[in-house]
Design an enzyme around this catalytic site. Structure first.
Site, PDB file in Angstrom:
ATOM      1  N   CYS A  70       6.219  -0.083   7.168  1.00 31.34           N
ATOM      2  CA  CYS A  70       5.760   0.863   6.352  1.00 31.34           C
ATOM      3  C   CYS A  70       7.068   1.190   5.455  1.00 31.34           C
ATOM      4  CB  CYS A  70       5.308   1.869   7.416  1.00 31.34           C
ATOM      5  SG  CYS A  70       5.084   3.631   6.364  1.00 31.34           S
ATOM      6  N   LEU A  71       6.715   1.625   4.092  1.00 36.14           N
ATOM      7  CA  LEU A  71       7.820   2.022   3.387  1.00 36.14           C
ATOM      8  C   LEU A  71       8.243   3.214   3.691  1.00 36.14           C
ATOM      9  CD1 LEU A  71       5.910   1.483  -0.051  1.00 36.14           C
ATOM     10  CD2 LEU A  71       7.745   0.123   0.893  1.00 36.14           C
TER      11      LEU A  71
ATOM     12  N   HIS B 140      -3.952   0.965   7.605  1.00 33.82           N
ATOM     13  CA  HIS B 140      -2.704   1.649   7.691  1.00 33.82           C
ATOM     14  C   HIS B 140      -2.751   2.810   6.515  1.00 33.82           C
ATOM     15  CE1 HIS B 140       1.801   1.068   7.859  1.00 33.82           C
ATOM     16  NE2 HIS B 140       1.431   1.955   6.852  1.00 33.82           N
ATOM     17  N   GLU B 141      -3.125   2.636   5.425  1.00 33.31           N
ATOM     18  CA  GLU B 141      -2.919   3.586   4.534  1.00 33.31           C
ATOM     19  C   GLU B 141      -3.813   4.679   4.672  1.00 33.31           C
ATOM     20  OE1 GLU B 141      -0.422   3.421   2.671  1.00 33.31           O
ATOM     21  OE2 GLU B 141      -0.019   1.272   3.177  1.00 33.31           O
TER      22      GLU B 141
ATOM     23  N   HIS C 295      -2.435   7.163   7.296  1.00 30.28           N
ATOM     24  CA  HIS C 295      -1.335   8.291   6.471  1.00 30.28           C
ATOM     25  C   HIS C 295      -2.253   9.570   6.255  1.00 30.28           C
ATOM     26  CE1 HIS C 295       2.493   5.993   6.328  1.00 30.28           C
ATOM     27  NE2 HIS C 295       1.937   5.007   5.720  1.00 30.28           N
TER      28      HIS C 295
ATOM     29  N   GLY D 170       0.891  -1.050   0.106  1.00 30.99           N
ATOM     30  CA  GLY D 170      -0.093   0.132  -0.035  1.00 30.99           C
ATOM     31  C   GLY D 170       1.004   1.209  -0.191  1.00 30.99           C
TER      32      GLY D 170
ATOM     33  N   GLN E  66       2.912   9.752   1.309  1.00 29.13           N
ATOM     34  CA  GLN E  66       4.441   9.246   1.257  1.00 29.13           C
ATOM     35  C   GLN E  66       5.039   9.601   0.045  1.00 29.13           C
ATOM     36  OE1 GLN E  66       2.303   5.197   2.051  1.00 29.13           O
ATOM     37  NE2 GLN E  66       4.238   5.168   2.967  1.00 29.13           N
TER      38      GLN E  66
HETATM   39 ZN    ZN Z   1       2.731   3.453   5.737  1.00 29.09          ZN
END
Ligand code: ZN
Length: 152
Positions: free
Chosen positions: A89-90, A131-132, A135, A46, A51
């Site tokens: 998380c990226l 999660h997304e 953000h 995701g 991000q």
């Molecule tokens: Zn994330």
């Protein structure tokens, strides 16, 4: 299409509230295409617009069939059950922690044609939706993870 840089934890862009998309413009379509390419390149499940440095309410989630679901102005309209699992998380590379999430989630969002739709997901997909969408409100999983910094 272009791969965009993924913003890392510590950058204030990750901590703000993202603005809703009012109109699907060529710029929004380019952002969606770039996010798809960036997510595929990073091999994540995701990605949220903040991000890649854009504070708009857009996320992409990869479902269990490896399809990318684009969600514009997403809202969780139904959730049930419970799961506790490792999450990463990226934007927070190398750190993992246990989070509590609902097991089943239904999201309402707009697609790239501007049409409203709903999509449901369970397990990892439900986790990715939560999660997304977090953000978009400046929330990172490390804010509520237990036993963070687990090495995997
Ligand atoms: Zn994330």
């Amino acid at each position: 299409m272009a791969i965009r840089n993924i913003v890392q934890e510590g950058d204030p862009i990750l901590r703000g509230k993202s603005r809703p998309v009012e109109e699907i413009t060529p710029r929004i379509l380019t952002l969606l295409d770039d996010m798809r390419e960036t997510l595929a390149h990073a091999d994540g499940v995701g990605l949220a617009a903040p991000q890649v440095g854009v504070r708009r309410r857009i996320v992409i989630v990869v479902n269990e069939n490896d399809q990318m679901i684009e969600l514009i102005n997403p809202q969780i309209i139904k959730q049930s059950g419970h799961q506790r699992d490792l999450e990463g998380c990226l934007s927070v590379p190398g750190r993992w922690g246990y989070t509590n999430r609902p097991m089943h989630v239904t999201v309402q969002a707009m697609d790239r044609e501007g049409k409203t739709f709903t999509v449901s997901g369970s397990g990892l997909t439900a986790r990715a939706f939560c999660h997304e969408i977090d953000h978009l409100d400046g929330i990172l999983f490390i804010d509520h993870a237990e036993e963070c910094d687990i090495e995997v």
